[in-house]
Every structure is written in structure tokens, then in C-alpha cells.
Design a protein around this motif. Structure first.
Motif, short mmCIF file in Angstrom:
data_model
loop_
_atom_site.label_atom_id
_atom_site.label_comp_id
_atom_site.label_asym_id
_atom_site.label_seq_id
_atom_site.Cartn_x
_atom_site.Cartn_y
_atom_site.Cartn_z
N GLU A 17 36.30 38.92 29.00
CA GLU A 17 35.70 38.62 30.29
C GLU A 17 35.52 37.12 30.47
O GLU A 17 35.75 36.58 31.55
CB GLU A 17 34.35 39.35 30.43
N ASN A 18 35.14 36.44 29.39
CA ASN A 18 34.98 34.98 29.46
C ASN A 18 36.29 34.29 29.77
O ASN A 18 36.31 33.30 30.50
CB ASN A 18 34.41 34.45 28.14
N LYS A 19 37.39 34.82 29.20
CA LYS A 19 38.70 34.21 29.48
C LYS A 19 39.13 34.47 30.91
O LYS A 19 39.73 33.62 31.56
CB LYS A 19 39.73 34.76 28.49
N ILE A 20 38.85 35.67 31.39
CA ILE A 20 39.26 36.06 32.74
C ILE A 20 38.51 35.25 33.79
O ILE A 20 39.05 34.89 34.83
CB ILE A 20 39.01 37.57 32.94
N LYS A 21 37.28 34.92 33.48
CA LYS A 21 36.39 34.26 34.44
C LYS A 21 37.00 33.00 35.04
O LYS A 21 36.81 32.70 36.21
CB LYS A 21 35.08 33.90 33.71
N TYR A 22 37.74 32.25 34.21
CA TYR A 22 38.27 30.97 34.67
C TYR A 22 39.73 31.07 35.11
O TYR A 22 40.38 30.06 35.32
CB TYR A 22 38.09 29.92 33.57
N ASN A 23 40.23 32.29 35.22
CA ASN A 23 41.59 32.50 35.72
C ASN A 23 41.53 32.53 37.25
O ASN A 23 40.92 33.41 37.84
CB ASN A 23 42.12 33.83 35.17
N GLU A 24 42.15 31.53 37.87
CA GLU A 24 42.00 31.41 39.33
C GLU A 24 42.82 32.43 40.11
O GLU A 24 42.59 32.60 41.30
CB GLU A 24 42.37 29.99 39.77
N ILE A 71 42.69 35.53 39.62
CA ILE A 71 41.86 36.73 39.76
C ILE A 71 40.72 36.42 40.72
O ILE A 71 39.96 35.47 40.49
CB ILE A 71 41.30 37.19 38.40
N ILE A 72 40.63 37.17 41.81
CA ILE A 72 39.54 36.91 42.74
C ILE A 72 38.34 37.82 42.47
O ILE A 72 37.24 37.50 42.88
CB ILE A 72 39.99 36.99 44.22
N ARG A 73 38.54 38.91 41.75
CA ARG A 73 37.40 39.75 41.36
C ARG A 73 37.82 40.69 40.23
O ARG A 73 38.95 41.15 40.20
CB ARG A 73 36.89 40.56 42.55
N HIS A 74 36.90 40.94 39.31
CA HIS A 74 37.22 41.88 38.24
C HIS A 74 35.98 42.69 37.88
O HIS A 74 34.86 42.28 38.15
CB HIS A 74 37.74 41.13 37.00
N LEU A 75 36.23 43.88 37.34
CA LEU A 75 35.12 44.75 36.95
C LEU A 75 35.55 45.63 35.78
O LEU A 75 36.63 46.20 35.79
CB LEU A 75 34.71 45.64 38.14
N PHE A 76 34.71 45.68 34.76
CA PHE A 76 34.93 46.60 33.64
C PHE A 76 33.85 47.66 33.68
O PHE A 76 32.66 47.34 33.75
CB PHE A 76 34.86 45.86 32.30
N ILE A 77 34.25 48.91 33.66
CA ILE A 77 33.27 50.00 33.68
C ILE A 77 33.50 50.87 32.45
O ILE A 77 34.64 51.27 32.17
CB ILE A 77 33.42 50.87 34.94
N ALA A 78 32.41 51.15 31.72
CA ALA A 78 32.51 52.08 30.60
C ALA A 78 32.57 53.50 31.15
O ALA A 78 31.81 53.86 32.05
CB ALA A 78 31.30 51.91 29.69
N VAL A 79 33.49 54.30 30.65
CA VAL A 79 33.61 55.70 31.08
C VAL A 79 33.57 56.61 29.85
O VAL A 79 33.93 56.20 28.75
CB VAL A 79 34.91 55.94 31.88
N LYS A 80 33.12 57.85 30.12
CA LYS A 80 33.08 58.81 29.01
C LYS A 80 34.48 59.26 28.65
O LYS A 80 34.86 59.32 27.49
CB LYS A 80 32.21 60.02 29.41
N GLU A 81 35.24 59.59 29.69
CA GLU A 81 36.60 60.10 29.48
C GLU A 81 37.52 59.45 30.50
O GLU A 81 37.11 59.21 31.64
CB GLU A 81 36.64 61.62 29.68
N HIS A 82 38.74 59.18 30.08
CA HIS A 82 39.74 58.78 31.06
C HIS A 82 40.29 60.03 31.73
O HIS A 82 40.61 61.01 31.04
CB HIS A 82 40.88 58.01 30.37
N SER A 83 40.36 59.98 33.06
CA SER A 83 40.76 61.19 33.78
C SER A 83 42.21 61.54 33.48
O SER A 83 42.58 62.71 33.45
CB SER A 83 40.55 61.01 35.28
N GLY A 84 43.05 60.51 33.26
CA GLY A 84 44.45 60.77 32.97
C GLY A 84 45.29 61.02 34.20
O GLY A 84 46.50 60.92 34.17
N GLU A 85 44.61 61.34 35.31
CA GLU A 85 45.35 61.57 36.56
C GLU A 85 45.45 60.27 37.34
O GLU A 85 44.72 59.31 37.08
CB GLU A 85 44.61 62.62 37.40
#
Lengths: 153, 64
Positions: free
Chosen positions: A75-82, A84-98
Motif C-alpha cells: 500500500e505504501n508503494k502504491i500510494k505514490y504511484n500517480e 492510480i487515482i484510487r485503491h482499496l484493499f478489503i479482507a474477505v472470508k472467501e473469494h466468490s470465484g464468480e
């Protein structure tokens, strides 16, 4: 190991360079021993509000798996990448796969835009319909008035 | 009783679903109006807020 969903909105002007970005990002994830389970390239989309004076964004969704501590480095590396105008990481229990609804929508985009036009047309029709009955009522009233006049005669 | 479609799984990427739960001005419709269960209402609220952050749905209709 935790499962994450990453959403990244790229600068739409760099849409053609998505492949190089994808390679770089996958490399970055690989260095931090992250597994990439799925990548969805949703493409350019209209933003609901402008971000840094951009009205469109190139959406990418990643299903990834890795350690939470290393995610902070990424995330720290991504922060200064111009690009990218927005990013979000979300923890999930399961990947839906679909396929996500966004991807499905973007695939149906051409037909959907037609649908939108259809909707607008329908809305117009509805407003016309609303207006018409009033006119008819008025006409009816005038007719009744005429009849009344005739009866008087 | 509720006129809202409540799926088995909520998702911040399913915009058409979330749009049912916001007003024209972008506000989240309160649970007393939606009539869905408290736990579902919390999920809807959470995912609407994520979708707003990702510019998938607007915060308000006042965006220029």
C-alpha cells in the motif's frame, strides 16, 4: 495468509498502458509473496463524481492472498504511484470465484447503453402520458359544457 | 412485506442492488422504510459506503 480483494482505479489517460501496469503490479505482489487468484479488467467506467479532475476511471479488481504485514508495504508503494487515482484493499472470508457484477455489466455495456436509451424513451413516454389525460379531461369538460349549452338551447 | 430484493450475499460491486437502498439524492434509506432485517441493513450500509468510496455510486447529487 489472508484473502483480500483489491480494487484499483487507474488514470483513464493511461488506459492503453494497462498491460504494463498489470505486469508491474503482479511483480510487486509476487515480491511480497502474494498469490494472485483472479484478475478482472473491468475497463473504463464513468465515475460517480470526479476524482482529481478525472471523470472516468479504469477499474481493475484483484483477488489476492497473502500476509497482512506485507500488504502495508504494498500500500505504501502504491500510494505514490500517480497512475492510480484510487485503491482499496478489503479482507474477505472467501473469494466468490464468480465474475463480479461490474464485469458482467461492462461486458453487457453495448446492449446496456441501448437499454438506457430505451429507459429514457420510456420515461419521456410516461411524462407524455401524464400530460395527455389532463388534456383529455379538459376536452371532456369542454364537451360536457357544450352539451350543457345544447341542452339549454 | 418488504418491496426490496434481499439477496443471499451482498456485494459492493452489485451497484443495481445497492441503488435500491439509496434515495435520488444519494442518502441511505433508513431501516424503518426499507423494512429489511437489522443485520441486512448494516451490510447494505457498509457496502454502500464502500461503493461510494470507489465512485461507483454518488455521495450526493450535488457533485459537479
Amino acid at each position: 495468509m489472508k484473502k483480500y480483494e483489491a480494487v484499483i482505479i487507474l488514470n483513464p489517460n493511461l488506459s492503453t498502458k494497462v498491460d504494463t501496469f498489470l505486469k508491474d503490479f503482479e511483480k510487486l505482489l509476487g515480491e511480497s509473496s502474494f498469490n494472485i487468484i483472479k484478475v478482472e479488467d473491468i475497463g473504463r467506467r464513468q465515475l460517480s463524481y470526479s476524482i482529481n479532475n478525472h471523470n472516468k476511471g479504469h477499474y481493475l479488481i484483484f483477488n489476492i492472498e497473502g500476509d497482512s504485514i506485507k500488504l502495508i508495504d504494498i500500500e505504501n508503494k502504491i500510494k505514490y504511484n500517480e497512475s492510480i487515482i484510487r485503491h482499496l484493499f478489503i479482507a474477505v472470508k472467501e473469494h466468490s470465484g464468480e465474475d463480479s457484477q461490474l464485469l458482467i455489466d461492462s461486458k453487457n455495456k453495448s446492449s446496456e447503453s441501448d437499454d438506457d436509451k430505451g429507459k429514457f424513451a420510456k420515461e419521456k413516454v410516461n411524462t407524455e402520458k401524464v400530460k395527455e389525460p389532463i388534456k383529455e379531461e379538459l376536452e371532456e369538460k369542454s364537451v360536457h359544457a357544450d352539451e350543457g349549452d345544447k341542452k339549454d338551447e | 412485506m418488504s418491496k426490496y430484493d434481499v439477496p443471499k450475499k451482498f456485494d459492493y460491486k452489485n451497484i443495481n442492488l445497492l441503488k435500491q437502498f439509496i434515495t435520488e439524492t444519494g442518502k441511505i434509506i433508513p431501516a424503518r422504510v426499507t423494512g429489511i432485517s437489522a443485520s441486512n441493513q448494516r451490510k447494505v450500509t457498509r457496502y454502500i459506503k464502500i461503493a461510494r468510496f470507489l465512485a461507483l455510486i454518488p455521495y450526493t447529487d450535488m457533485h459537479k
